[in-house]
Scaffold this active site. Sequence first.
Site, mmCIF file in Angstrom:
data_model
loop_
_atom_site.group_PDB
_atom_site.id
_atom_site.type_symbol
_atom_site.label_atom_id
_atom_site.label_comp_id
_atom_site.label_asym_id
_atom_site.label_seq_id
_atom_site.Cartn_x
_atom_site.Cartn_y
_atom_site.Cartn_z
ATOM 1 N N ASP A 11 39.091 48.974 42.567
ATOM 2 C CA ASP A 11 39.214 48.742 40.995
ATOM 3 C C ASP A 11 39.237 50.383 40.322
ATOM 4 O O ASP A 11 38.252 51.147 40.772
ATOM 5 C CB ASP A 11 38.097 47.899 40.476
ATOM 6 C CG ASP A 11 38.347 46.654 40.587
ATOM 7 O OD1 ASP A 11 39.437 46.376 41.076
ATOM 8 O OD2 ASP A 11 37.295 45.837 40.181
ATOM 9 N N THR A 204 33.872 28.574 30.791
ATOM 10 C CA THR A 204 33.255 29.740 30.296
ATOM 11 C C THR A 204 33.677 30.049 29.056
ATOM 12 O O THR A 204 35.177 30.188 28.983
ATOM 13 C CB THR A 204 33.367 30.907 31.457
ATOM 14 O OG1 THR A 204 34.476 31.247 31.675
ATOM 15 C CG2 THR A 204 32.524 30.609 32.737
ATOM 16 N N LEU A 205 32.959 30.493 28.003
ATOM 17 C CA LEU A 205 33.372 30.398 26.797
ATOM 18 C C LEU A 205 32.918 31.979 26.275
ATOM 19 O O LEU A 205 32.582 32.061 25.116
ATOM 20 C CB LEU A 205 32.669 29.667 25.944
ATOM 21 C CG LEU A 205 32.842 28.073 26.242
ATOM 22 C CD1 LEU A 205 32.334 27.008 25.376
ATOM 23 C CD2 LEU A 205 34.420 27.763 25.958
ATOM 24 N N ALA A 207 30.814 34.947 24.721
ATOM 25 C CA ALA A 207 29.612 34.898 23.918
ATOM 26 C C ALA A 207 29.226 33.704 23.309
ATOM 27 O O ALA A 207 28.043 33.679 22.791
ATOM 28 C CB ALA A 207 29.718 35.772 22.554
ATOM 29 N N GLY A 209 28.737 31.080 25.533
ATOM 30 C CA GLY A 209 28.009 30.192 26.370
ATOM 31 C C GLY A 209 29.146 29.711 27.301
ATOM 32 O O GLY A 209 30.160 30.129 27.689
ATOM 33 N N THR A 234 34.395 43.186 32.343
ATOM 34 C CA THR A 234 34.690 43.035 33.565
ATOM 35 C C THR A 234 34.121 42.479 34.662
ATOM 36 O O THR A 234 32.790 43.170 34.866
ATOM 37 C CB THR A 234 35.514 44.662 33.954
ATOM 38 O OG1 THR A 234 36.036 45.207 32.991
ATOM 39 C CG2 THR A 234 36.463 44.179 35.169
ATOM 40 N N ASP A 238 33.409 36.675 37.297
ATOM 41 C CA ASP A 238 33.178 36.452 38.676
ATOM 42 C C ASP A 238 31.633 36.364 39.088
ATOM 43 O O ASP A 238 31.408 35.746 40.031
ATOM 44 C CB ASP A 238 33.852 37.624 39.560
ATOM 45 C CG ASP A 238 35.229 38.109 38.898
ATOM 46 O OD1 ASP A 238 36.248 36.880 38.637
ATOM 47 O OD2 ASP A 238 36.105 38.985 39.196
#
Length: 293
Positions: A11, A204-205, A207, A209, A234, A238
């Site tokens: 990365d 997954t949302l 901020a 939740g 980043t 994951d």
Amino acid sequence: MIWNLGSINADNFYYLRDLPRPGETLTARDFRQGLGGKGANMSVAAARAGARVMHIGAVGKDGKWAKDRLLEYGVETQHINIVDTVTGHANICVSDDGENSIVISPGANYQVSDKMIGAALAEASPDDILLMQNETLNQHYAATIAKTLGLRVIYAAAPFDVQAVMHLIDHVDLLVLNQGEAEEFEASIGAELETCQVDDIIVTLGAQGCKWVSNKAHTTCSFPAYKVDAIDTTGAGDTFTGYLAAALDRRLTMPNAITLAMQASALMVMRRGTADVIPDLKDIEDYGFDEIP
């Protein structure tokens, strides 16, 4: 045990005030390089969450450092193959508000063959977990073997591709999507997630939740996010998925697994980097969240 068919990248991070617009050239304020790739990130997260993890993947001859670092972080690496091409890499621009823009070159990640996957999964046991993303090839082959052997299949469908998801959907026990991916998936099937044949779906949302859709129990639950000051998003997704898989492997309930994964990803967005800075269970305990499940 978790068997993770996943990417391994170098990365390259470029830190900027704002993300570049089309045609714009910007000078980075800082540059760093580290271990990454969705697969490697999830393997490290699962290992730091207390699971035994075997990574299935490939690096070039230039990537032995990445294999060594995964081993250092507690990931088993016997099924990371050295192939005759360059190691995958990602160029990541990170803005001051923590948002990112990423370009990936797959390199060795696209050299993971059926033979490599079969050799690894031949050692798996019923009730193990197969974890996959979309930064390698041959996921359908891996999922077919996994289901035959009695493994639970967790699929984080990123980078998102509708055709790849539909090709795998019959073999998936737990599907993990972000908000944009979930909207695209619903549009492609012409129906809501609650009608999908997958037993469990987690969206997954950021901020806001996350949401858990249990099609087996016919319920939907929402989980609010922890309030933290994000400096780099980043690898947060994951980290969430790796922790989630590890918690389920440890036989935690889904709500407790989600809670632990959200705590880990909340800490992750307060750090710069990817696999090298993923928090462990002690970091979560020391931070002072609610009691760890």
